[in-house]
Design an enzyme around this catalytic site. Structure first.
Site, short mmCIF file in Angstrom:
data_model
loop_
_atom_site.label_atom_id
_atom_site.label_comp_id
_atom_site.label_asym_id
_atom_site.label_seq_id
_atom_site.Cartn_x
_atom_site.Cartn_y
_atom_site.Cartn_z
CB CYS A 54 -0.80 0.00 1.46
SG CYS A 54 -0.05 -0.13 2.81
CG ASP A 56 0.09 3.32 4.26
OD1 ASP A 56 0.17 3.84 3.47
OD2 ASP A 56 -0.77 2.71 4.94
CB CYS A 81 -4.02 5.51 5.39
SG CYS A 81 -3.90 3.81 5.99
CB CYS A 131 -2.93 -0.27 9.02
SG CYS A 131 -3.24 0.57 7.50
#
Length: 326
Positions: A54, A56, A81, A131
């Site tokens: 992603c 991140d 995010c 995450c």
């Protein structure tokens, strides 16, 4: 800034209030300097981890008392995010006051559960579980740096099933390699959970830190996220499909067929081969296929199945594709 100005609407119903609060008001975001570490007589650890799926990334700061190995302070910087911020903030809080060996046992499941408003309601939607996985991975990176070892070493140290002596690393690897979908399959492949069964789920005669049900769920979530990432990459590559040579086009078509089409055909005892790829006079890219197995005699090979194959290739690679059975 007021919370309502950042998050509102039904979209956020899938996120717990704790997650929303930490997105907007993280308690542990920041940095720790070498000067602060010296003042407090602690060793500074700075570890980074990025999720290719992603984009991140998170940086974790620890102040560790080398006499006791206790993490006295933890902070983070997140490059991603809002869910990544909330997960990292929760992860940092869970680390404080633990020894390094205790902290490395904090999993993505622990992080996600700590963000729940209700014990039985997930804190984030499934597509955001990665995450909390990232938070788990950066803890391993920090602990490995402190101990001077490889991060993967920890998964082999953690024994999930004491009866069969099966480690966390082994279970996750077996799930991935064999695409396991049930706890029963894990037991068949590794013998984990075959004896006292305490490691399968909470409620057994002996409390465990890791349970097969949770490991399966988190590993499957990671695998699904990786699959979505590969599909996204295919979409990006598809923009240049027309510019590739025949070999490049063949590889991309084969990849999409392996991912999206072949499993569907094999469920019914069929398969296909890519015979040739040619540019036609009308500007179309003609992909010639040969049906195998049950598909070779199936009437839908020239109708429904053919249309489905063509639609998948058009969506992922180019609208100019035409599939031709031979």
């Amino acid at each position: 800034m007021a919370k309502d100005s950042l998050i509102s609407g039904s979209f956020w119903e899938d996120y717990s209030q704790k997650v929303q609060d930490r997105m907007n008001n993280p308690k542990f975001m920041g940095e720790i300097t070498e000067e602060e570490a010296k003042e407090k007589g602690c060793k500074l650890i700075v570890a980074d981890f990025g999720a290719e799926s992603c984009g991140d990334a998170v940086r974790l700061y620890w102040l560790v008392d080398e006499k006791t190995n206790i993490i006295k302070e933890a902070k983070f910087r997140s490059f991603g995010c809002g869910t990544a911020i909330a997960s990292s903030d929760t992860m940092a809080e869970l680390c404080v006051g633990k020894t390094v060996d205790q902290a490395v046992k904090i999993t993505n499941i622990d992080v996600e559960k700590a963000m729940r408003d209700d014990p039985n309601t997930p804190a984030v939607p499934p597509q955001k579980m990665h995450c909390s996985v990232m938070a788990y991975d950066v803890i391993k990176a920090a602990a490995a740096q402190y101990k001077g070892i490889d991060p993967e070493h920890f998964e082999d140290e953690i024994i999930v099933c004491e009866c069969a002596r099966v480690s966390l690393g082994t279970i996750k690897e077996v799930i991935r390699l064999n695409d396991l979908k049930t706890v029963e399959e894990i037991t068949q492949y590794t013998k984990a959970g075959a004896f006292c069964k305490s490691c399968i789920r909470p409620g057994g005669h002996e409390k465990r830190e890791y349970y097969l049900e949770d490991i399966l769920a988190s590993t499957r979530a990671e695998m699904e996220q990786e699959k979505l990432s590969k599909m996204a990459d295919s979409h990006k590559q598809g923009d240049n499909f027309e510019e590739l040579n025949t070999i490049g086009q063949f590889k991309m078509v084969e990849a999409i067929i392996d991912e999206e089409i072949r499993p569907m055909l094999m469920m019914d005892g069929g398969d296909l081969d890519i015979v040739d790829i040619r540019k036609s006079d009308d500007g179309k890219t003609d992909i010639y296929i040969r049906y195998l197995g049950a598909c070779s005699g199936c009437a839908s090979g020239s109708t429904g199945t053919l249309f489905a194959i063509e639609a998948v290739l058009k969506e992922n690679l180019s609208p100019n594709i035409r599939v031709m059975p031979i």
